[in-house]
Design a protein around this motif. Structure first.
Motif, PDB file in Angstrom:
ATOM      1  N   THR A 155       0.840  -1.206   0.000  1.00 11.46           N
ATOM      2  CA  THR A 155       0.000   0.000   0.000  1.00 11.46           C
ATOM      3  C   THR A 155       0.868   1.246   0.000  1.00 11.46           C
ATOM      4  N   THR A 156       2.032   1.154  -0.629  1.00 13.06           N
ATOM      5  CA  THR A 156       2.960   2.290  -0.619  1.00 13.06           C
ATOM      6  C   THR A 156       3.242   2.755  -2.046  1.00 13.06           C
ATOM      7  N   THR A 158       2.203   5.442  -3.346  1.00 14.80           N
ATOM      8  CA  THR A 158       2.509   6.867  -3.257  1.00 14.80           C
ATOM      9  C   THR A 158       3.980   7.087  -2.930  1.00 14.80           C
ATOM     10  N   ASP A 159       4.533   6.254  -2.016  1.00 16.84           N
ATOM     11  CA  ASP A 159       5.951   6.381  -1.664  1.00 16.84           C
ATOM     12  C   ASP A 159       6.835   6.113  -2.878  1.00 16.84           C
ATOM     13  N   SER A 246      -9.121   1.159  -8.226  1.00 15.33           N
ATOM     14  CA  SER A 246      -8.910   2.040  -7.071  1.00 15.33           C
ATOM     15  C   SER A 246      -9.650   3.362  -7.202  1.00 15.33           C
ATOM     16  N   TRP A 297      -3.626  10.536  -8.347  1.00 16.71           N
ATOM     17  CA  TRP A 297      -3.436   9.516  -7.320  1.00 16.71           C
ATOM     18  C   TRP A 297      -3.437  10.197  -5.948  1.00 16.71           C
ATOM     19  N   LYS A 298      -4.442   9.868  -5.152  1.00 22.40           N
ATOM     20  CA  LYS A 298      -4.676  10.530  -3.870  1.00 22.40           C
ATOM     21  C   LYS A 298      -4.354   9.582  -2.723  1.00 22.40           C
ATOM     22  N   SER A 299      -3.588  10.072  -1.766  1.00 19.26           N
ATOM     23  CA  SER A 299      -3.211   9.281  -0.597  1.00 19.26           C
ATOM     24  C   SER A 299      -3.793   9.922   0.655  1.00 19.26           C
ATOM     25  N   THR A 300      -4.603   9.166   1.398  1.00 20.44           N
ATOM     26  CA  THR A 300      -5.203   9.636   2.646  1.00 20.44           C
ATOM     27  C   THR A 300      -5.021   8.573   3.725  1.00 20.44           C
ATOM     28  N   GLU A 304      -5.189   4.650  -0.560  1.00 16.81           N
ATOM     29  CA  GLU A 304      -4.753   5.307  -1.793  1.00 16.81           C
ATOM     30  C   GLU A 304      -5.739   4.973  -2.902  1.00 16.81           C
ATOM     31  N   SER A 329       0.852  16.102  -9.070  1.00 11.69           N
ATOM     32  CA  SER A 329       0.743  14.759  -8.508  1.00 11.69           C
ATOM     33  C   SER A 329       1.009  13.766  -9.627  1.00 11.69           C
TER      34      SER A 329
END
Length: 628
Positions: A155-156, A158-159, A246, A297-300, A304, A329
């Motif tokens: 689940t990374t 975004t990283d 997603s 791509w939104k990370s909360t 994600e 982004s």
């Protein structure tokens, strides 16, 4: 004489004014552009300009002062070796030629004495090598199927994206002499741009047939000392990891129809942009006709996912989608699956039904115009409603799918928007007229109602829809017309520019009809009015109520075309919509006793005319012609 002592003072004032004119470059106002006044009598051109006539001082008010090109003969300013002269309005400057720069770092200088142009020799190539090595690492990572299978459970994402952006920007900033760096691999491509000075235009980058444009001021960020950089990264296989499942709006089935791209600036992230960044995506499936979403791509804390926040669709063609975003982004284009193919039966019903409806509306309009027995305010309302529906249905049949020309399609969509709104507005006026007629039944004051309606109906019936369409077109003109239909776009809930007024009219008319029913039930029984008047009001109420539900029900069914009942609702919507013209002609013409009587008189007079013609030709007194 007493006037003689004034002469010396007058001469003194004249001479003083001459001195002041010289000091202030004159006070006359007839000098041309790029010139100033001298001694309040002559004009002369500013420094760097020559008069068209070649005179230094002139009085001709239509003289022109032209720029002197100091870089060309006969002046030909010499700037020194590895430099060249650049002319500007009213002057010039020197600058180093391509591949050279001043030791001071300044972009320009004044003359050859200040020339320190030296050849640019990159101090280091570490940044370029680092960029290539890092992209090769990403390439091997994205082509490793085993790693990709494992990364689907993490689940990374975004990283990973942020790490790529950070390292690409650092590599670009380590080689500021390399203004542009571009690395292309099979699964990933990147282009960077280093900005070292102030600029006022856009920065354009592209990778793998995708592109972005960002304003230069957003890259330099004002308070950053030294160089700034912007990076644009395109991934051709990252969609296997972060696919359309997603998407935060799971009410619609979507798929990824573009490569995933990332846009970033450094050394400091800029969260607020002065102007939206423009992104162009190449379609993975050509010529789409389905609904399109521009997403990032939104990370909360919840996870994600793809989100539409801050992203807007600008334009779509067969091969590309253009989006805008208020932030930087990772972005992509999602496309909705087509739930069902076009039903040929629905198409046949639409064209046959609307053609029949057009015929009925045309006959109804002729009846309202020619039958003098029924001509009143109510008939005028029926006539305007019939005309608006006739034009709307005709335009729908002939031009709803003319999407080749976007401007023409937008005009067609605006015209349909106006005509259908006008139809509902005339329905509202019919409800109002019915209510006023019933309310004033106690005093039988029809003349005041007619005067009020005649004054009100045309400004409201045609003016209110025009205002609504004008405001909608001025605020969001790009949302008129879709890729497959010349109608209002569903993005940004723009369809409510039509559904909002329709729902409001539906509710107001419903209140009118309830009040009319209450009047008929509570008050008409105690009136001394004629029974025929009460019967007419009841008949008018029944007809108007039926019309209200027939015309209003059509659009209610259109809104309900979702879920498992969508197909049934589509058939009901198409059938009822195609019967609107027939219903108006049936209720207001064929079922009207006055119209029936008028039709009967026409048929009777025509029959009598034919009988008279036949009897005059073959009557008992007629003689056969003699044959010579």
């Amino acid at each position: 004489m007493r006037g003689l002592p004034l002469l010396p003072g007058l001469c003194f004032l004249l001479s003083l004014s001459g001195v002041m004119a010289q000091q202030t470059k004159g006070t006359c106002t007839h000098c041309p552009q790029n010139a100033f006044c001298v001694n309040a009598t002559h004009c002369t051109c500013n420094h760097g300009y020559n008069s068209e006539s070649g005179k230094k001082y002139f009085r001709f008010r239509f003289e022109r002062c032209e720029d002197i090109d100091e870089c060309k003969p006969p002046i030909s300013i010499y700037c020194g070796v590895n430099a060249e002269c650049q002319n500007i309005k009213g002057g010039f400057y020197c600058h180093c030629i391509a591949g050279y720069k001043l030791l001071s770092g300044k972009p320009q200088f004044k003359d050859s004495n200040e020339n320190t142009c030296k050849k640019i020799t990159p101090k280091t190539t570490n940044g370029t090598k680092e960029m290539q090595q890092f992209i090769e690492t990403i390439e091997s990572f994205l082509t490793n199927k085993t790693v990709l299978k494992d990364t689907r459970n993490i689940t990374t994402v975004t990283d990973f994206l942020q790490d790529v952006e950070s390292k690409v920007l650092n590599a670009a900033l380590k080689a500021p002499d390399q203004e542009t760096q571009k690395v292309q691999k099979s699964t990933v491509a990147v282009e960077t741009r280093v900005v070292t000075d102030n600029c006022s235009k856009g920065v354009f980058l592209n990778a793998q047939m995708n592109s972005m444009e960002i304003h230069c001021k957003d890259v330099i960020q004002g308070d950053i000392q030294g160089s700034s950089a912007v990076a644009f990264v395109s991934y051709s296989s990252l969609g296997n990891i972060i696919n359309a499942t997603s998407f935060e709006e799971m009410t619609e089935k979507v798929y990824l129809n573009s490569q995933v791209v990332s846009a970033a600036i450094g050394p400091k992230k800029n969260t607020s942009l002065s102007q939206p960044v423009i992104l162009s995506f190449q379609h993975m499936k050509v010529n789409p006709r389905n609904k399109i979403f521009c997403v990032y791509w939104k990370s909360t804390n919840e996870g994600e996912r793809w989100s539409k926040d801050g992203c807007a669709l600008i334009q779509v063609n067969k091969t590309h989608t253009i989006c805008s975003s208020t932030h930087l982004s990772s972005f992509a284009v999602l496309m909705a699956f087509q739930d069902q193919e076009e039903d040929p039966a629905l198409t046949v019903i639409t064209y046959v039904g609307l053609s029949f409806s057009l015929l009925c509306l045309f006959l109804a309009a002729l009846t309202f115009l020619l039958c003098k027995a029924i001509q009143n305010t109510s008939t005028s309302l029926h006539l305007q409603l019939s005309l608006c529906l006739f034009l709307a249905h005709l335009l729908f049949l002939t031009a709803i799918d003319r999407t080749e020309n976007k401007v023409l399609c937008a005009i067609i969509a605006g015209a349909l928007h106006y005509l259908y709104l006008a139809s509902f507005t005339w329905m509202l006026l019919e409800g109002l007229h019915l209510f006023l007629t019933a309310r004033n039944l106690t005093v039988v004051n029809y003349s005041s109602i007619n005067k009020f309606m005649k004054w009100l109906m045309f400004p409201v019936g045609y003016g209110v829809p025009a205002v609504i369409v004008a405001i909608s077109a001025a605020s969001r003109p790009h949302l008129y017309g879709t890729p497959d239909r010349c109608w209002l776009h569903l993005d940004q809930k723009f369809i409510w520019a039509f559904l909002g007024p329709v729902c409001a009219i539906f509710c107001v008319n419903f209140v009118f009809f309830l009040m009319v029913f209450w009047i008929l039930k509570r008050k008409l029984s105690s009136l001394n009015s004629e029974v025929s008047t009460i019967r007419n009001i009841k008949m008018l109420t029944v007809k108007a109520t039926a019309q209200f539900f027939i015309l209003g029900c059509t659009w209610c069914l259109g809104i309900l075309q979702v879920g498992p009942a969508a197909r049934v609702m589509a058939y009901l919507f198409t059938i009822i919509n195609s019967l609107q013209g027939f219903f108006i002609f049936l209720v207001y013409c064929l079922l009207s006793q006055q119209v029936q009587k008028w039709f009967g008189e026409i048929i009777k007079s025509k029959s009598e005319s034919e009988i008279y013609t036949l009897s005059s030709r073959f009557g008992p007194d007629s003689k056969p012609s003699e044959v010579k």
